[in-house]
Enzyme design. Structure first.
Site, PDB file in Angstrom:
ATOM      1  N   ARG A 244      -4.293 -27.221  68.585  1.00  0.00           N
ATOM      2  CA  ARG A 244      -5.113 -28.338  69.025  1.00  0.00           C
ATOM      3  C   ARG A 244      -4.387 -29.011  70.106  1.00  0.00           C
ATOM      4  O   ARG A 244      -3.060 -29.222  70.356  1.00  0.00           O
ATOM      5  CB  ARG A 244      -5.068 -29.395  68.094  1.00  0.00           C
ATOM      6  CG  ARG A 244      -6.142 -29.132  66.957  1.00  0.00           C
ATOM      7  CD  ARG A 244      -7.491 -29.199  67.289  1.00  0.00           C
ATOM      8  NE  ARG A 244      -8.583 -28.678  66.278  1.00  0.00           N
ATOM      9  CZ  ARG A 244      -8.876 -27.498  66.019  1.00  0.00           C
ATOM     10  NH1 ARG A 244      -8.391 -26.692  66.647  1.00  0.00           N
ATOM     11  NH2 ARG A 244      -9.686 -27.292  65.160  1.00  0.00           N
ATOM     12  N   GLU A 273     -12.513 -31.660  75.263  1.00  0.00           N
ATOM     13  CA  GLU A 273     -13.264 -30.378  75.451  1.00  0.00           C
ATOM     14  C   GLU A 273     -14.608 -30.770  75.278  1.00  0.00           C
ATOM     15  O   GLU A 273     -15.122 -31.395  74.325  1.00  0.00           O
ATOM     16  CB  GLU A 273     -12.836 -29.569  74.066  1.00  0.00           C
ATOM     17  CG  GLU A 273     -11.477 -29.251  74.202  1.00  0.00           C
ATOM     18  CD  GLU A 273     -11.010 -28.174  72.947  1.00  0.00           C
ATOM     19  OE1 GLU A 273     -11.823 -27.747  72.259  1.00  0.00           O
ATOM     20  OE2 GLU A 273      -9.964 -28.036  72.609  1.00  0.00           O
ATOM     21  N   HIS A 295     -11.017 -22.751  74.283  1.00  0.00           N
ATOM     22  CA  HIS A 295     -10.971 -22.860  72.692  1.00  0.00           C
ATOM     23  C   HIS A 295     -11.792 -21.579  72.013  1.00  0.00           C
ATOM     24  O   HIS A 295     -12.681 -21.819  71.346  1.00  0.00           O
ATOM     25  CB  HIS A 295     -11.717 -24.355  72.161  1.00  0.00           C
ATOM     26  CG  HIS A 295     -11.527 -24.295  70.861  1.00  0.00           C
ATOM     27  ND1 HIS A 295     -11.339 -25.796  70.649  1.00  0.00           N
ATOM     28  CD2 HIS A 295     -11.164 -23.777  69.904  1.00  0.00           C
ATOM     29  CE1 HIS A 295     -10.869 -25.920  69.037  1.00  0.00           C
ATOM     30  NE2 HIS A 295     -10.727 -24.707  68.661  1.00  0.00           N
TER      31      HIS A 295
HETATM   32  N1  NAI Z   1      -8.090 -22.311  68.515  1.00  0.00           N
HETATM   33  C1  NAI Z   1      -8.719 -22.044  67.506  1.00  0.00           C
HETATM   34  O1  NAI Z   1     -10.012 -21.566  67.570  1.00  0.00           O
HETATM   35  C2  NAI Z   1      -8.220 -22.324  66.188  1.00  0.00           C
HETATM   36  C3  NAI Z   1      -7.206 -23.292  66.065  1.00  0.00           C
HETATM   37  N2  NAI Z   1      -6.673 -23.384  64.559  1.00  0.00           N
HETATM   38  C4  NAI Z   1      -5.835 -24.302  64.490  1.00  0.00           C
HETATM   39  O2  NAI Z   1      -4.601 -23.790  64.214  1.00  0.00           O
HETATM   40  C5  NAI Z   1      -3.822 -24.821  63.489  1.00  0.00           C
HETATM   41  C6  NAI Z   1      -3.062 -24.159  62.225  1.00  0.00           C
HETATM   42  O3  NAI Z   1      -3.982 -23.557  61.131  1.00  0.00           O
HETATM   43  P1  NAI Z   1      -3.587 -22.970  59.713  1.00  0.00           P
HETATM   44  O4  NAI Z   1      -2.483 -22.117  59.971  1.00  0.00           O
HETATM   45  O5  NAI Z   1      -4.711 -22.385  59.338  1.00  0.00           O
HETATM   46  O6  NAI Z   1      -3.198 -24.466  59.098  1.00  0.00           O
HETATM   47  P2  NAI Z   1      -2.251 -24.312  57.837  1.00  0.00           P
HETATM   48  O7  NAI Z   1      -2.359 -25.792  57.213  1.00  0.00           O
HETATM   49  O8  NAI Z   1      -2.153 -23.145  57.047  1.00  0.00           O
HETATM   50  O9  NAI Z   1      -0.585 -24.500  58.599  1.00  0.00           O
HETATM   51  C7  NAI Z   1      -0.287 -25.667  59.343  1.00  0.00           C
HETATM   52  C8  NAI Z   1       1.175 -25.528  59.164  1.00  0.00           C
HETATM   53  O10 NAI Z   1       1.767 -26.779  59.830  1.00  0.00           O
HETATM   54  C9  NAI Z   1       2.529 -27.342  58.969  1.00  0.00           C
HETATM   55  N3  NAI Z   1       2.940 -28.708  59.529  1.00  0.00           N
HETATM   56  C10 NAI Z   1       2.316 -29.907  59.345  1.00  0.00           C
HETATM   57  N4  NAI Z   1       2.965 -31.030  59.659  1.00  0.00           N
HETATM   58  C11 NAI Z   1       4.015 -30.275  60.568  1.00  0.00           C
HETATM   59  C12 NAI Z   1       4.992 -31.100  61.412  1.00  0.00           C
HETATM   60  N5  NAI Z   1       4.963 -32.239  61.746  1.00  0.00           N
HETATM   61  N6  NAI Z   1       5.886 -30.100  61.902  1.00  0.00           N
HETATM   62  C13 NAI Z   1       5.922 -28.780  61.518  1.00  0.00           C
HETATM   63  N7  NAI Z   1       4.996 -28.151  60.923  1.00  0.00           N
HETATM   64  C14 NAI Z   1       4.061 -28.954  60.513  1.00  0.00           C
HETATM   65  C15 NAI Z   1       2.401 -27.315  57.497  1.00  0.00           C
HETATM   66  O11 NAI Z   1       3.466 -27.460  56.851  1.00  0.00           O
HETATM   67  C16 NAI Z   1       1.684 -26.024  57.484  1.00  0.00           C
HETATM   68  O12 NAI Z   1       2.638 -25.051  57.203  1.00  0.00           O
HETATM   69  C17 NAI Z   1      -4.758 -26.108  63.066  1.00  0.00           C
HETATM   70  O13 NAI Z   1      -4.548 -26.846  64.000  1.00  0.00           O
HETATM   71  C18 NAI Z   1      -6.121 -25.314  63.141  1.00  0.00           C
HETATM   72  O14 NAI Z   1      -7.248 -26.162  63.410  1.00  0.00           O
HETATM   73  C19 NAI Z   1      -7.285 -22.459  63.624  1.00  0.00           C
HETATM   74  C20 NAI Z   1      -8.036 -21.470  63.794  1.00  0.00           C
HETATM   75  C21 NAI Z   1      -8.592 -21.548  65.173  1.00  0.00           C
HETATM   76  O1  HPV Z   2     -10.975 -23.219  62.991  1.00  0.00           O
HETATM   77  C1  HPV Z   2     -10.451 -23.963  64.031  1.00  0.00           C
HETATM   78  O2  HPV Z   2      -9.605 -24.849  63.625  1.00  0.00           O
HETATM   79  C2  HPV Z   2     -10.933 -23.894  65.263  1.00  0.00           C
HETATM   80  O3  HPV Z   2     -10.388 -24.608  66.089  1.00  0.00           O
HETATM   81  C3  HPV Z   2     -11.974 -23.339  65.564  1.00  0.00           C
HETATM   82  O4  HPV Z   2     -13.038 -24.113  66.254  1.00  0.00           O
HETATM   83  P1  HPV Z   2     -14.506 -23.561  66.641  1.00  0.00           P
HETATM   84  O5  HPV Z   2     -15.002 -23.186  65.256  1.00  0.00           O
HETATM   85  O6  HPV Z   2     -14.295 -22.360  67.481  1.00  0.00           O
HETATM   86  O7  HPV Z   2     -15.046 -24.491  67.549  1.00  0.00           O
END
Ligand code: NAI
Ligand code: HPV
Length: 587
Positions: A244, A273, A295
């Site tokens: 993010r 964004e 993104h």
């Molecule tokens: N760019 C994109 O299109 C996408 C972005 N994302 C983003 O990726 C990120 C991670 O997603 P997931 O792995 O599915 O989430 P998740 O919930 O499985 O993992 C997040 C991890 O961050 C850790 N965490 C929370 N606070 C923390 C801190 N202060 N310091 C260190 N670690 C901490 C948690 O313990 C957890 O293990 C999210 O922000 C999600 O929105 C996910 C999918 C697509």
């Molecule tokens: O799943 C997430 O956290 C994402 O960031 C993906 O975002 P999007 O659905 O591609 O707008």
């Protein structure tokens, strides 16, 4: 509008679902069988607010801002479905308040996000973007565009959750050395992925050749990589963000790239964004050492199919009155049960929080100061609560209340789905008891008792000799600790704290004092708080409850106060002239 005519000639309009963003048709096809689906892209916030009142479900991705204002206008809305992971664009708290369930697709796009991270890492390591522009411009710059290899280099991962672990597994295959910082990570999963967990962010920043962020955007992660953090990194380090925008200070990163104290960056997500012209996001995107994508982490055909089917199935479940599999709201309650249970969820969460704060180590003058957090509880539901189909939301509320004051709640989303697991992980045992005892003689229809069982010994010692003679016999480790409460007119009330009986609403900042029930105590506390500039909103005196054992002339004084009550002020209340114990509870 599609209005099916029933056999007796009456008409029931189909529930309407609004989709203001591009969501894959695979899931939408499932919805169209029973619902009216409106795909309306490009709506302004005002347009969205003006029509949201017609809809029972809203399906979004990351672009739509689901604000408290929008939710307040959403009179029929039962569910907000996020076709993806991050719900930082949804005001989950406001949704919970309105009884709207928020669901997401926690695993549908993990692989896509992880692969995109690796793609950016490789692009940054080998100057792919720069080289591509250069060759298209007719140049042939082989010596300017020499890259580095990832093999043998250290990848530092912040947030070892689903995406972080998937990145780690792929990077392990590339021969990288893996370190991570995540205070809540599962150490077994980390070891299995060859990741060494470190205790602090600072440790991994120093070691990183590549730093990649994979946490949600929450208070503890917002701005976590700023100028100070960047300054501790190697000048050859490269930074990746497919999580993010907002977790990295974009201006600080641009400065570090300009100064040559950071070598490059691969960035998929931004503070605004799409980026506003002249914003910090647009300056970062324009930087020649940055590989930027709009993104795209989740934008693969496979991921979009997965998340679409996942959330659409959940929307169908909710609109049919069933449980969804991935609710984000904590704790989740079925729509039709929500209004009945919500006040009890609120009450029980407060009871858990009072328990942790009041019986934790915060009591000044307390002889139980160093008492161990007890982990074995009975929760007794009496009256109409004893006939509930499920007490899962109440259990989840208790675990949330008990743990939130002692954990970084930002990072720990406790809900109906994970409450049992989290309780188990922390060794908290909860015995739920339904009591059919008749409450006819009581002014309320349901009643909850939380009893912390004295199964663990405390290492308590009298810590304050000057009060030793004053203090009555403390609670010994063999005594249970009891909090009781009920709900009246949808408001939670605490009616008993241990041996003391008195009704108060558990909200805001409470100062709880145990004192001898003698003249002048209220005045003493009132003037001490007045001198400290602490405003008292309400006060309640709770005498010993009928049949209580111990000192007969003790009472609890519960004061609702504005703002903070400093430690010095609380300490000043305890003494011969004042009270026996005092502690602050923030609810
Ligand atoms: N760019 C994109 O299109 C996408 C972005 N994302 C983003 O990726 C990120 C991670 O997603 P997931 O792995 O599915 O989430 P998740 O919930 O499985 O993992 C997040 C991890 O961050 C850790 N965490 C929370 N606070 C923390 C801190 N202060 N310091 C260190 N670690 C901490 C948690 O313990 C957890 O293990 C999210 O922000 C999600 O929105 C996910 C999918 C697509
Ligand atoms: O799943 C997430 O956290 C994402 O960031 C993906 O975002 P999007 O659905 O591609 O707008």
């Amino acid at each position: 509008m599609a209005i099916p005519v029933t056999r007796n000639g009456t008409t029931t309009p189909k529930p309407k679902i609004l989709i203001p963003e591009k969501v894959s048709p695979d899931g939408l096809a499932l919805l169209k069988q029973s619902f009216e689906v409106d795909e309306k892209k490009g709506l302004s916030p005002e347009e969205l607010e003006s029509i949201i009142g017609e809809y029972e479900a809203l399906i979004v991705r990351s672009e739509t801002k689901v604000t408290a204002q929008l939710l307040a206008a959403a009179k029929k809305l039962k569910v907000v479905a996020r076709a993806g992971v991050g719900v930082d664009n949804v005001d989950v708290e406001a949704a919970t308040k309105h009884g709207i369930i928020v669901v997401n697709s926690p695993s549908g796009n993990i692989n896509a996000a992880a692969e995109h991270t690796i793609a950016l890492m490789m692009a940054v390591a080998r100057n792919v973007s720069d080289a591509c522009s250069s060759i298209k411009a007719g140049k042939w710059e082989r010596s300017r565009l020499v890259g580095i290899e990832t093999k043998g280099r250290t990848l530092a991962i912040v947030g070892l959750g689903k995406v972080g672990l998937t990145v780690a597994r792929i990077a392990n295959g590339l021969g990288m050395r893996l370190v991570a910082y995540d205070p809540y990570a599962n150490p077994n999963l980390a070891t299995a992925a060859s990741v060494t967990l470190k205790d602090s962010l600072a440790e991994i920043l120093k070691e990183a050749d590549f730093l990649t962020l994979h946490t949600p955007l929450i208070a503890s992660t917002k701005g976590m990589i700023g100028a100070a953090e960047l300054a501790t990194m190697k000048p050859t380090a490269r930074i990746l963000n497919v999580a993010r925008g907002g977790m990295i200070d974009e201006d600080a990163l641009v400065e570090a790239l300009d100064a040559g104290t950071i070598a490059g960056a691969g960035i998929d997500v931004f503070t605004s964004e799409p980026p506003q012209p002249n914003s910090s996001a647009s300056r970062l995107i324009a930087h020649h050492k940055v590989v930027a994508t709009p993104h795209l982490g989740a934008s693969t055909k496979e991921a979009q199919e997965n998340v679409s089917i996942d959330v659409c199935e959940q929307v169908i479940s909710i609109l049919n009155g069933e449980l969804p599999r991935s609710a984000v709201n904590a704790p989740l309650i079925l729509p039709e049960e929500y209004r009945t249970l919500q006040p009890f969820v609120n009450l029980i969460e407060k009871m858990g929080s009072i328990y942790t704060q009041h019986y934790g180590s915060h009591l000044t003058g307390s002889s139980t100061r160093s008492q161990t957090f007890r982990t074995s509880f009975d929760i007794i539901y009496e009256g109409s609560l004893s006939t509930l189909n499920t007490t899962k939301p109440l259990f989840a509320a208790l675990v949330k209340g008990l743990l939130t004051p002692i954990t970084s709640s930002d990072g720990l989303n406790i809900n109906i789905v994970n409450a049992e697991l989290l309780a188990k992980e922390r060794g908290i045992l909860v015995n739920e008891i339904r009591s059919r005892e008749n409450l006819e003689d009581k002014p309320y229809s349901s009643f909850v008792t939380l009893r912390a069982r004295a199964t663990r010994s405390s290492s308590h010692k009298r810590t304050d000799k000057s009060h030793a003679e004053l203090a009555p016999q403390p609670l010994t480790p063999t005594e249970d600790q009891v909090i009781q409460g009920f709900v009246s007119a949808n408001k939670p009330y605490i009616s008993r704290l241990d041996r003391f009986q008195g009704e108060f609403i558990p909200q805001g900042t409470l100062l709880i004092c145990r004192n001898f029930d003698s003249c002048g105590k209220i005045g003493f506390v009132g003037s001490a708080l007045g001198r400290a500039g602490v405003n008292i909103n309400f006060m309640n005196v709770a005498p010993l409850h009928e049949g209580a054992e111990g000192e007969r002339n003790e009472a609890l004084m519960i004061l609702g106060v504005d703002g903070e009550v400093g430690e010095g002020v609380v300490e000043g209340l305890v003494g011969e002239e004042g009270v026996l114990q005092a502690g602050v509870v923030c609810l």
